[in-house]
Scaffold this active site. Structure first.
Site: not given
Length: 397
Positions: A87, A114, A281
Protein backbone atom coordinates in the site's frame (compact mmCIF):
# COMPACT_ATOMS: atom_id res chain seq x y z
CA UNK A 1 -6.67 17.09 -6.09
CA UNK A 2 -8.59 15.78 -3.09
CA UNK A 3 -11.57 18.01 -3.92
CA UNK A 4 -12.05 15.95 -7.08
CA UNK A 5 -12.27 12.67 -5.21
CA UNK A 6 -15.79 11.44 -4.55
CA UNK A 7 -15.97 9.15 -1.53
CA UNK A 8 -18.40 6.28 -1.34
CA UNK A 9 -19.66 7.19 2.09
CA UNK A 10 -19.83 10.97 2.25
CA UNK A 11 -21.28 11.14 5.74
CA UNK A 12 -18.15 9.49 7.12
CA UNK A 13 -15.25 10.74 5.05
CA UNK A 14 -16.20 14.31 4.10
CA UNK A 15 -17.19 15.19 7.64
CA UNK A 16 -15.91 14.27 11.05
CA UNK A 17 -17.84 11.52 12.80
CA UNK A 18 -18.69 11.33 16.47
CA UNK A 19 -17.36 8.27 18.26
CA UNK A 20 -18.78 7.65 21.71
CA UNK A 21 -16.39 6.43 24.39
CA UNK A 22 -16.90 3.00 25.86
CA UNK A 23 -19.09 3.25 28.93
CA UNK A 24 -17.52 1.44 31.86
CA UNK A 25 -19.35 3.30 34.61
CA UNK A 26 -21.61 6.25 35.42
CA UNK A 27 -18.65 8.63 35.48
CA UNK A 28 -18.23 8.31 31.72
CA UNK A 29 -21.83 9.15 30.93
CA UNK A 30 -21.18 12.90 30.80
CA UNK A 31 -18.14 12.70 28.50
CA UNK A 32 -18.39 14.51 25.19
CA UNK A 33 -18.36 12.47 21.96
CA UNK A 34 -14.94 12.17 20.33
CA UNK A 35 -14.71 13.60 16.82
CA UNK A 36 -12.09 11.83 14.71
CA UNK A 37 -10.49 13.33 11.60
CA UNK A 38 -11.25 11.60 8.28
CA UNK A 39 -8.56 9.54 6.60
CA UNK A 40 -7.55 10.99 3.21
CA UNK A 41 -7.75 8.59 0.29
CA UNK A 42 -4.98 10.28 -1.72
CA UNK A 43 -2.97 13.45 -1.44
CA UNK A 44 -2.96 16.15 -4.10
CA UNK A 45 0.21 17.72 -5.37
CA UNK A 46 1.65 20.02 -2.77
CA UNK A 47 -0.65 18.79 -0.03
CA UNK A 48 1.23 18.07 3.20
CA UNK A 49 1.56 14.54 4.54
CA UNK A 50 -1.04 13.24 6.96
CA UNK A 51 -0.05 14.14 10.49
CA UNK A 52 -0.57 12.38 13.78
CA UNK A 53 -4.14 12.56 15.00
CA UNK A 54 -4.76 14.32 18.30
CA UNK A 55 -7.94 12.31 18.93
CA UNK A 56 -8.20 8.80 20.34
CA UNK A 57 -11.29 6.63 20.24
CA UNK A 58 -11.88 4.80 23.51
CA UNK A 59 -14.90 2.83 22.33
CA UNK A 60 -14.74 -0.74 21.11
CA UNK A 61 -15.22 -0.70 17.36
CA UNK A 62 -18.58 -1.81 15.96
CA UNK A 63 -16.69 -3.86 13.39
CA UNK A 64 -15.07 -5.96 16.10
CA UNK A 65 -18.49 -6.71 17.55
CA UNK A 66 -19.92 -7.50 14.11
CA UNK A 67 -17.11 -9.99 13.50
CA UNK A 68 -17.36 -11.63 16.92
CA UNK A 69 -13.75 -10.67 17.53
CA UNK A 70 -13.71 -11.39 21.26
CA UNK A 71 -14.67 -15.01 20.67
CA UNK A 72 -12.40 -15.42 17.64
CA UNK A 73 -9.36 -14.14 19.53
CA UNK A 74 -9.82 -16.86 22.13
CA UNK A 75 -8.67 -19.26 19.40
CA UNK A 76 -5.96 -17.20 17.72
CA UNK A 77 -4.18 -13.85 17.84
CA UNK A 78 -2.25 -14.31 14.62
CA UNK A 79 1.06 -15.14 16.31
CA UNK A 80 3.74 -16.36 13.93
CA UNK A 81 2.01 -15.12 10.77
CA UNK A 82 3.37 -12.32 8.57
CA UNK A 83 0.89 -10.12 6.72
CA UNK A 84 2.34 -8.04 3.91
CA UNK A 85 0.70 -4.64 3.39
CA UNK A 86 1.27 -3.56 -0.21
CA UNK A 87 0.00 0.00 0.00
CA UNK A 88 1.30 3.49 0.85
CA UNK A 89 3.76 2.18 3.44
CA UNK A 90 3.43 1.83 7.21
CA UNK A 91 4.77 4.66 9.32
CA UNK A 92 7.33 4.09 12.03
CA UNK A 93 6.61 5.11 15.59
CA UNK A 94 3.07 3.75 15.82
CA UNK A 95 2.76 2.36 19.37
CA UNK A 96 0.03 -0.16 18.51
CA UNK A 97 2.37 -1.79 15.95
CA UNK A 98 5.63 -1.33 17.83
CA UNK A 99 8.23 -4.05 17.27
CA UNK A 100 6.19 -5.96 14.69
CA UNK A 101 6.71 -4.00 11.45
CA UNK A 102 9.41 -4.70 8.88
CA UNK A 103 9.57 -2.18 6.04
CA UNK A 104 11.18 -2.74 2.65
CA UNK A 105 12.96 0.17 1.01
CA UNK A 106 11.33 3.42 2.01
CA UNK A 107 8.04 1.83 3.10
CA UNK A 108 8.60 2.98 6.69
CA UNK A 109 7.43 6.43 5.54
CA UNK A 110 3.70 6.73 4.88
CA UNK A 111 2.78 10.19 3.69
CA UNK A 112 -0.96 9.58 2.90
CA UNK A 113 -1.52 7.30 5.93
CA UNK A 114 -3.67 4.64 4.25
CA UNK A 115 -1.18 1.80 4.65
CA UNK A 116 -0.73 2.58 8.33
CA UNK A 117 -4.48 2.70 8.80
CA UNK A 118 -5.05 -0.75 7.28
CA UNK A 119 -2.06 -2.18 9.16
CA UNK A 120 -3.78 -1.07 12.35
CA UNK A 121 -7.03 -2.77 11.34
CA UNK A 122 -5.08 -5.95 10.69
CA UNK A 123 -2.65 -6.07 13.60
CA UNK A 124 -2.96 -3.22 16.13
CA UNK A 125 -2.29 -4.37 19.69
CA UNK A 126 -4.44 -3.03 22.57
CA UNK A 127 -3.20 0.21 24.11
CA UNK A 128 -4.02 1.90 27.37
CA UNK A 129 -6.92 4.32 26.88
CA UNK A 130 -7.68 3.09 23.37
CA UNK A 131 -10.59 0.99 22.13
CA UNK A 132 -8.75 -0.06 18.98
CA UNK A 133 -7.56 -3.63 18.54
CA UNK A 134 -6.68 -5.29 15.24
CA UNK A 135 -8.04 -8.65 14.21
CA UNK A 136 -4.64 -10.33 14.60
CA UNK A 137 -2.82 -8.27 17.26
CA UNK A 138 0.19 -10.61 17.43
CA UNK A 139 0.77 -10.89 13.67
CA UNK A 140 3.80 -9.31 12.08
CA UNK A 141 3.48 -6.70 9.32
CA UNK A 142 5.68 -6.49 6.23
CA UNK A 143 5.32 -2.98 4.79
CA UNK A 144 5.84 -2.63 1.02
CA UNK A 145 5.13 0.42 -1.13
CA UNK A 146 2.67 -0.16 -3.96
CA UNK A 147 2.02 3.54 -4.67
CA UNK A 148 3.88 6.78 -5.20
CA UNK A 149 4.30 9.21 -2.32
CA UNK A 150 0.86 10.73 -3.05
CA UNK A 151 -0.89 7.37 -2.74
CA UNK A 152 -1.46 6.68 -6.46
CA UNK A 153 -0.87 2.98 -7.27
CA UNK A 154 0.53 1.49 -10.47
CA UNK A 155 0.41 -2.06 -11.82
CA UNK A 156 4.20 -2.22 -11.89
CA UNK A 157 4.60 -1.17 -8.26
CA UNK A 158 1.82 -3.45 -7.03
CA UNK A 159 3.08 -6.46 -9.01
CA UNK A 160 6.60 -6.00 -7.68
CA UNK A 161 5.22 -5.57 -4.17
CA UNK A 162 3.33 -8.87 -4.41
CA UNK A 163 6.48 -10.63 -5.62
CA UNK A 164 8.61 -9.10 -2.87
CA UNK A 165 6.08 -10.08 -0.21
CA UNK A 166 5.91 -13.67 -1.43
CA UNK A 167 9.70 -13.90 -1.70
CA UNK A 168 10.02 -12.87 1.93
CA UNK A 169 7.60 -15.50 3.16
CA UNK A 170 4.42 -13.53 3.84
CA UNK A 171 1.55 -15.97 4.42
CA UNK A 172 -1.06 -13.26 3.74
CA UNK A 173 -0.63 -10.43 1.22
CA UNK A 174 -2.97 -7.44 1.47
CA UNK A 175 -3.16 -5.20 -1.62
CA UNK A 176 -4.97 -1.89 -1.24
CA UNK A 177 -5.02 -0.99 -4.94
CA UNK A 178 -7.90 -1.21 -7.43
CA UNK A 179 -6.51 -0.94 -10.94
CA UNK A 180 -8.32 -1.01 -14.27
CA UNK A 181 -5.21 -1.97 -16.25
CA UNK A 182 -2.13 -4.15 -15.83
CA UNK A 183 -3.95 -7.47 -15.72
CA UNK A 184 -1.17 -9.51 -17.35
CA UNK A 185 1.58 -8.13 -15.13
CA UNK A 186 -0.49 -8.55 -11.98
CA UNK A 187 -1.61 -12.06 -12.95
CA UNK A 188 2.02 -13.12 -13.27
CA UNK A 189 2.78 -11.76 -9.80
CA UNK A 190 -0.28 -13.46 -8.31
CA UNK A 191 0.74 -16.78 -9.86
CA UNK A 192 4.23 -16.37 -8.41
CA UNK A 193 2.81 -15.64 -4.94
CA UNK A 194 0.48 -18.65 -5.15
CA UNK A 195 3.53 -20.80 -5.84
CA UNK A 196 5.00 -19.48 -2.58
CA UNK A 197 1.79 -20.45 -0.71
CA UNK A 198 0.66 -16.85 -0.06
CA UNK A 199 -2.99 -15.83 0.18
CA UNK A 200 -3.67 -12.53 -1.62
CA UNK A 201 -6.57 -10.30 -0.54
CA UNK A 202 -7.73 -7.13 -2.30
CA UNK A 203 -10.73 -4.75 -2.43
CA UNK A 204 -13.32 -5.44 -5.13
CA UNK A 205 -13.97 -1.76 -5.86
CA UNK A 206 -12.26 1.59 -5.23
CA UNK A 207 -12.97 3.65 -2.14
CA UNK A 208 -13.04 6.79 -4.28
CA UNK A 209 -12.58 7.82 -7.91
CA UNK A 210 -11.91 11.20 -9.54
CA UNK A 211 -15.17 12.98 -10.31
CA UNK A 212 -14.44 13.07 -14.04
CA UNK A 213 -14.34 9.26 -14.10
CA UNK A 214 -17.79 8.83 -12.57
CA UNK A 215 -20.67 7.67 -14.74
CA UNK A 216 -23.81 9.69 -15.34
CA UNK A 217 -25.41 7.88 -12.39
CA UNK A 218 -22.58 8.90 -10.09
CA UNK A 219 -21.22 5.37 -9.91
CA UNK A 220 -17.56 4.42 -10.54
CA UNK A 221 -16.58 2.83 -13.86
CA UNK A 222 -17.52 -0.76 -14.51
CA UNK A 223 -15.05 -3.34 -13.28
CA UNK A 224 -13.33 -5.60 -13.15
CA UNK A 225 -10.64 -4.13 -10.95
CA UNK A 226 -7.25 -5.75 -10.60
CA UNK A 227 -5.83 -7.62 -8.80
CA UNK A 228 -9.11 -8.46 -7.01
CA UNK A 229 -10.73 -10.01 -10.10
CA UNK A 230 -7.83 -12.39 -10.79
CA UNK A 231 -8.33 -16.12 -10.05
CA UNK A 232 -7.11 -17.07 -6.60
CA UNK A 233 -7.32 -13.54 -5.15
CA UNK A 234 -9.86 -13.11 -2.35
CA UNK A 235 -11.91 -10.06 -3.40
CA UNK A 236 -13.75 -8.13 -0.69
CA UNK A 237 -16.61 -5.62 -0.61
CA UNK A 238 -17.74 -3.62 2.43
CA UNK A 239 -20.89 -3.33 4.55
CA UNK A 240 -21.81 -0.77 7.18
CA UNK A 241 -23.03 -0.54 10.75
CA UNK A 242 -26.62 -1.21 9.67
CA UNK A 243 -25.55 -4.33 7.82
CA UNK A 244 -26.24 -2.76 4.43
CA UNK A 245 -23.61 -3.16 1.72
CA UNK A 246 -21.93 0.18 1.10
CA UNK A 247 -20.43 -0.63 -2.28
CA UNK A 248 -22.32 -2.07 -5.20
CA UNK A 249 -20.58 -5.09 -6.64
CA UNK A 250 -18.92 -4.17 -9.94
CA UNK A 251 -21.13 -5.53 -12.73
CA UNK A 252 -18.31 -7.40 -14.46
CA UNK A 253 -17.67 -9.86 -11.67
CA UNK A 254 -18.88 -10.99 -8.28
CA UNK A 255 -16.83 -10.32 -5.12
CA UNK A 256 -15.96 -13.33 -3.00
CA UNK A 257 -16.85 -12.04 0.46
CA UNK A 258 -17.97 -8.94 2.36
CA UNK A 259 -16.65 -7.49 5.62
CA UNK A 260 -17.07 -4.35 7.75
CA UNK A 261 -15.78 -1.27 5.95
CA UNK A 262 -17.86 1.76 6.95
CA UNK A 263 -16.93 4.11 9.78
CA UNK A 264 -13.74 2.18 10.54
CA UNK A 265 -11.38 3.50 13.22
CA UNK A 266 -7.62 2.94 13.12
CA UNK A 267 -4.21 4.52 13.57
CA UNK A 268 -2.54 7.24 11.53
CA UNK A 269 0.98 7.17 10.08
CA UNK A 270 2.50 8.19 13.39
CA UNK A 271 1.57 8.55 17.02
CA UNK A 272 -1.22 6.88 18.98
CA UNK A 273 -4.15 8.97 17.71
CA UNK A 274 -6.91 7.67 15.46
CA UNK A 275 -8.57 8.44 12.13
CA UNK A 276 -11.86 7.29 10.65
CA UNK A 277 -12.50 6.06 7.12
CA UNK A 278 -14.68 3.91 4.88
CA UNK A 279 -14.35 1.73 1.81
CA UNK A 280 -13.79 -1.73 0.40
CA UNK A 281 -10.05 -1.40 0.98
CA UNK A 282 -10.74 -1.33 4.72
CA UNK A 283 -13.04 -4.33 4.46
CA UNK A 284 -10.20 -6.15 2.69
CA UNK A 285 -7.97 -5.33 5.66
CA UNK A 286 -10.47 -7.07 7.96
CA UNK A 287 -10.38 -10.12 5.71
CA UNK A 288 -6.57 -10.07 5.78
CA UNK A 289 -6.61 -10.00 9.58
CA UNK A 290 -9.06 -12.90 9.64
CA UNK A 291 -6.81 -14.83 7.23
CA UNK A 292 -3.91 -14.30 9.64
CA UNK A 293 -6.02 -15.78 12.46
CA UNK A 294 -6.86 -18.83 10.36
CA UNK A 295 -3.30 -19.45 9.22
CA UNK A 296 -2.00 -19.10 12.78
CA UNK A 297 -4.67 -21.44 14.16
CA UNK A 298 -4.20 -23.98 11.35
CA UNK A 299 -0.51 -23.75 10.38
CA UNK A 300 -0.81 -26.99 8.43
CA UNK A 301 -3.25 -25.43 5.98
CA UNK A 302 -2.17 -24.17 2.57
CA UNK A 303 -3.15 -20.72 1.35
CA UNK A 304 -5.88 -22.24 -0.80
CA UNK A 305 -7.25 -24.21 2.15
CA UNK A 306 -7.26 -21.07 4.31
CA UNK A 307 -9.10 -19.22 1.53
CA UNK A 308 -11.67 -22.02 1.41
CA UNK A 309 -12.14 -21.81 5.20
CA UNK A 310 -12.88 -18.09 4.98
CA UNK A 311 -15.37 -18.57 2.15
CA UNK A 312 -17.21 -21.77 3.03
CA UNK A 313 -17.46 -21.08 6.76
CA UNK A 314 -18.75 -17.53 6.19
CA UNK A 315 -22.21 -16.33 7.12
CA UNK A 316 -24.53 -17.23 4.23
CA UNK A 317 -25.77 -14.31 2.14
CA UNK A 318 -25.94 -13.32 -1.52
CA UNK A 319 -22.28 -12.42 -0.99
CA UNK A 320 -20.89 -14.48 1.95
CA UNK A 321 -20.15 -12.43 5.08
CA UNK A 322 -16.83 -12.80 6.90
CA UNK A 323 -16.95 -14.86 10.12
CA UNK A 324 -13.45 -15.33 11.63
CA UNK A 325 -14.53 -17.65 14.44
CA UNK A 326 -16.38 -19.99 12.10
CA UNK A 327 -13.44 -19.97 9.71
CA UNK A 328 -11.19 -21.28 12.48
CA UNK A 329 -13.60 -23.70 14.15
CA UNK A 330 -15.55 -25.23 11.26
CA UNK A 331 -14.35 -28.59 9.97
CA UNK A 332 -15.00 -28.71 6.24
CA UNK A 333 -15.13 -31.94 4.25
CA UNK A 334 -11.91 -32.78 2.45
CA UNK A 335 -11.79 -32.84 -1.33
CA UNK A 336 -11.60 -36.64 -1.21
CA UNK A 337 -14.58 -37.06 1.09
CA UNK A 338 -16.55 -34.48 -0.87
CA UNK A 339 -15.92 -36.24 -4.17
CA UNK A 340 -16.82 -39.54 -2.54
CA UNK A 341 -20.10 -38.06 -1.33
CA UNK A 342 -20.85 -36.47 -4.68
CA UNK A 343 -19.90 -39.61 -6.61
CA UNK A 344 -21.72 -42.08 -4.38
CA UNK A 345 -24.84 -43.60 -5.93
CA UNK A 346 -27.74 -45.07 -3.97
CA UNK A 347 -27.89 -48.88 -4.14
CA UNK A 348 -29.99 -50.21 -6.98
CA UNK A 349 -33.47 -51.27 -5.97
CA UNK A 350 -33.77 -55.06 -5.86
CA UNK A 351 -37.12 -56.63 -6.52
CA UNK A 352 -37.87 -59.88 -4.66
CA UNK A 353 -37.60 -63.05 -6.68
CA UNK A 354 -40.99 -64.19 -8.06
CA UNK A 355 -42.61 -66.94 -6.01
CA UNK A 356 -42.64 -70.51 -7.43
CA UNK A 357 -45.84 -70.74 -9.49
CA UNK A 358 -45.65 -74.54 -9.94
CA UNK A 359 -48.01 -75.59 -7.08
CA UNK A 360 -50.49 -72.90 -8.03
CA UNK A 361 -50.52 -74.08 -11.67
CA UNK A 362 -51.00 -77.71 -10.62
CA UNK A 363 -53.80 -76.76 -8.29
CA UNK A 364 -55.61 -74.82 -11.00
CA UNK A 365 -55.20 -77.75 -13.41
CA UNK A 366 -56.58 -80.28 -10.99
CA UNK A 367 -59.50 -78.02 -10.14
CA UNK A 368 -60.26 -77.57 -13.82
CA UNK A 369 -60.25 -81.30 -14.49
CA UNK A 370 -62.46 -81.92 -11.48
CA UNK A 371 -64.95 -79.34 -12.71
CA UNK A 372 -65.02 -80.89 -16.15
CA UNK A 373 -65.71 -84.35 -14.65
CA UNK A 374 -68.54 -82.94 -12.55
CA UNK A 375 -70.09 -81.27 -15.58
CA UNK A 376 -69.81 -84.48 -17.64
CA UNK A 377 -71.35 -86.58 -14.91
CA UNK A 378 -74.19 -84.10 -14.55
CA UNK A 379 -74.79 -84.05 -18.27
CA UNK A 380 -74.77 -87.87 -18.43
CA UNK A 381 -77.31 -87.98 -15.61
CA UNK A 382 -79.72 -86.03 -17.79
CA UNK A 383 -78.98 -87.38 -21.26
CA UNK A 384 -78.75 -91.14 -20.56
CA UNK A 385 -82.20 -91.57 -18.92
CA UNK A 386 -83.87 -89.63 -21.73
CA UNK A 387 -82.11 -91.71 -24.38
CA UNK A 388 -83.20 -94.96 -22.79
CA UNK A 389 -86.79 -93.78 -22.55
CA UNK A 390 -86.92 -93.18 -26.33
CA UNK A 391 -84.97 -96.33 -27.23
CA UNK A 392 -82.16 -94.14 -28.28
CA UNK A 393 -84.33 -92.79 -31.12
CA UNK A 394 -84.14 -89.13 -32.12
CA UNK A 395 -86.95 -86.93 -30.83
CA UNK A 396 -90.09 -86.84 -33.03
CA UNK A 397 -90.79 -83.60 -34.94
Amino acid sequence: MPSRLTLRLLAVVTAAVAVLPAVSGPALADQEPITLPPLPVRLGEGQPCTQASEKTATAVSWSGQALGLTRAQQLSLGEGVTVAVVDTGVGSGIPALSGRVTALGGADVDCPGHGSFVAGLIAAAPQQGSGLVGLAPQARVLAISGTDDRGAPSAQRVAQGIRDAAERGAEVIYVGATLRSGRTELASAVTYAAGKDALIIAPAAPDAVPSEELGSDGEPPRGPYWPAALPGVLSVVDFGLDGVRQQKAPPAYRPDIEAPGSGMVSVGPRGSGHYIGSGASLAAACAAGAAALVRAHHPEMTAEQARRQLLEASYPSDIPRLDPYAAMSTVLPTARSRSALEGAKPPAARMPEPADTGPRTWGLGIAGVGLAVVLLVGAAGVVIPRGRSRGWLPPAH
